[in-house]
Design an enzyme around this catalytic site. Structure first.
Site, PDB file in Angstrom:
ATOM      1  N   GLU A 163       3.059   6.891   8.069  1.00 56.60           N
ATOM      2  CA  GLU A 163       4.607   6.945   8.839  1.00 56.60           C
ATOM      3  C   GLU A 163       4.843   5.549   9.342  1.00 56.60           C
ATOM      4  O   GLU A 163       5.898   5.189   9.219  1.00 56.60           O
ATOM      5  CB  GLU A 163       4.471   7.780   9.954  1.00 56.60           C
ATOM      6  CG  GLU A 163       5.423   8.056  10.702  1.00 56.60           C
ATOM      7  CD  GLU A 163       5.563   9.040  11.570  1.00 56.60           C
ATOM      8  OE1 GLU A 163       6.812   8.971  12.393  1.00 56.60           O
ATOM      9  OE2 GLU A 163       4.690   9.912  11.700  1.00 56.60           O
ATOM     10  N   ARG A 191       4.235   2.706   7.675  1.00 61.01           N
ATOM     11  CA  ARG A 191       4.759   2.136   6.727  1.00 61.01           C
ATOM     12  C   ARG A 191       6.090   2.571   6.156  1.00 61.01           C
ATOM     13  O   ARG A 191       7.007   1.731   6.018  1.00 61.01           O
ATOM     14  CB  ARG A 191       3.723   2.067   5.359  1.00 61.01           C
ATOM     15  CG  ARG A 191       2.568   1.117   5.497  1.00 61.01           C
ATOM     16  CD  ARG A 191       1.582   1.305   4.708  1.00 61.01           C
ATOM     17  NE  ARG A 191       0.744   2.503   5.158  1.00 61.01           N
ATOM     18  CZ  ARG A 191      -0.243   3.596   4.426  1.00 61.01           C
ATOM     19  NH1 ARG A 191       0.101   3.213   3.032  1.00 61.01           N
ATOM     20  NH2 ARG A 191      -0.971   4.049   5.143  1.00 61.01           N
ATOM     21  N   GLN A 198       0.834  -1.233   0.000  1.00 56.39           N
ATOM     22  CA  GLN A 198      -0.051   0.127   0.078  1.00 56.39           C
ATOM     23  C   GLN A 198       0.738   1.331   0.068  1.00 56.39           C
ATOM     24  O   GLN A 198       1.603   1.303   0.881  1.00 56.39           O
ATOM     25  CB  GLN A 198      -0.757  -0.240   1.367  1.00 56.39           C
ATOM     26  CG  GLN A 198      -1.902   1.167   1.262  1.00 56.39           C
ATOM     27  CD  GLN A 198      -2.788   1.128   2.423  1.00 56.39           C
ATOM     28  OE1 GLN A 198      -2.698   0.308   3.598  1.00 56.39           O
ATOM     29  NE2 GLN A 198      -3.726   2.379   2.791  1.00 56.39           N
TER      30      GLN A 198
END
Length: 299
Positions: A86, A88, A68
């Site tokens: 953040e 990820r 994603q």
């Protein structure tokens, strides 16, 4: 550039903010952005990132890549700030990536925080204190009323008011809510008492005995309505009616120490009140009863 289609974030999501309402713009295409050119947003609502969960996500990213994309805004030429994602971003750093797929949008400072708040609430990534602090920041920073904030983020005004009220609880209880030792139901019950020391006393009992929200409400109802007890005013010595809160605390602590159990003591202005003794299980109850039996036998 084609106008972005208005996509409703859906009620629950539907009534939140559309991308047009946030004045965002830019292409919906995904860009590959170097991690070294990305910075976190210090005003973003989420403040807690579980290290173990981050490492698990990093391991997944190493194997599958970042599925994603994160969402960014350009703050300088070739320099970006995170709007959402953040967690990820941090996991990608742990995974050793040098770049990540990202959407780049235009957004004001105000809208960045709103977007981050909405995304985290939708994903249930925020604890109650983080949500409350985010609401408070938006209200203070952008001079909004609770009603205006309600319109902007699609949350009922009463919901916003309840979250803001938890910031009035003692710090220890706020930390318990933040760490999910208690939930919002417990917090709302504790807010029905005005005295912080009593709030803390009940909070400690919730933790020790695992009281449900319903049981907590029952205890607080008893504490808030000592006049509903059947103790006649004439049965209480005049001297007892003159005791200070500190003296009652001392009596409560002495009784708790003697019984080896948590004790709740409440009293009204006339001296009428109630003593509640908490026990964890039937074995604990039998132990307390044996203490009373020994007192009776020795009297």
């Amino acid at each position: 550039m084609a106008k972005q289609t208005k996509s409703v974030l859906g009620r629950g999501i539907e009534a939140l903010i559309t991308m047009e309402d946030l004045n965002t713009g830019g292409s919906s295409s995904i860009n590959e952005v170097e991690l070294s050119k990305i910075e976190a947003n210090h005003d973003q609502p989420r403040s807690v990132f579980d290290r173990e969960a981050l490492e698990e996500l990093a391991a997944s990213i190493k194997t599958l890549g970042l599925v994603q994309p994160i969402t960014l805004r350009e703050i300088q030429p070739d320099k970006y700030q995170i709007i959402s994602g953040e967690r990820r971003f941090r996991a990608s750093l742990l995974a050793g990536l040098t770049s990540v797929p990202a959407y780049v949008k235009k957004a004001s400072d105000e809208n960045v925080m709103e977007m981050a708040l909405i995304e985290n609430i939708q994903r249930e990534d925020l604890n109650a204190i983080e949500i409350a602090l985010a609401f408070q920041t938006l209200i203070e920073k952008h001079n909004l009323t609770q009603e205006k904030l309600s319109e902007r983020i699609g949350k009922k005004r009463a919901t916003i008011a309840n979250f803001l009220r938890v910031l009035k609880l003692p710090a220890e209880i706020q930390m318990g809510l933040k760490d999910k030792k208690i939930d919002m139901g417990h917090a709302k019950s504790l807010l029905s008492m005005e005295d912080p020391s009593t709030q803390l006393m009940v909070y400690e009992q919730i933790l020790e005995y695992g009281f449900s929200v319903r049981r907590t409400e029952e205890i607080i109802k008893e504490l808030n309505n000592p006049e509903s007890t059947d103790i006649p005013d004439t049965a209480v010595p005049k001297k007892a009616r003159q005791k200070t809160p500190e003296e009652y605390d001392l009596l409560k602590n002495q009784l708790a120490s003697f019984l080896g159990a948590k004790v709740l003591l409440s009293c009204n202005d006339k001296g009428a009140g109630k003593i509640s003794i908490a026990f964890e299980n039937e074995k604990e109850l039998q132990r307390i009863l044996q203490i009373f039996d020994s007192i009776k036998n020795n009297s």
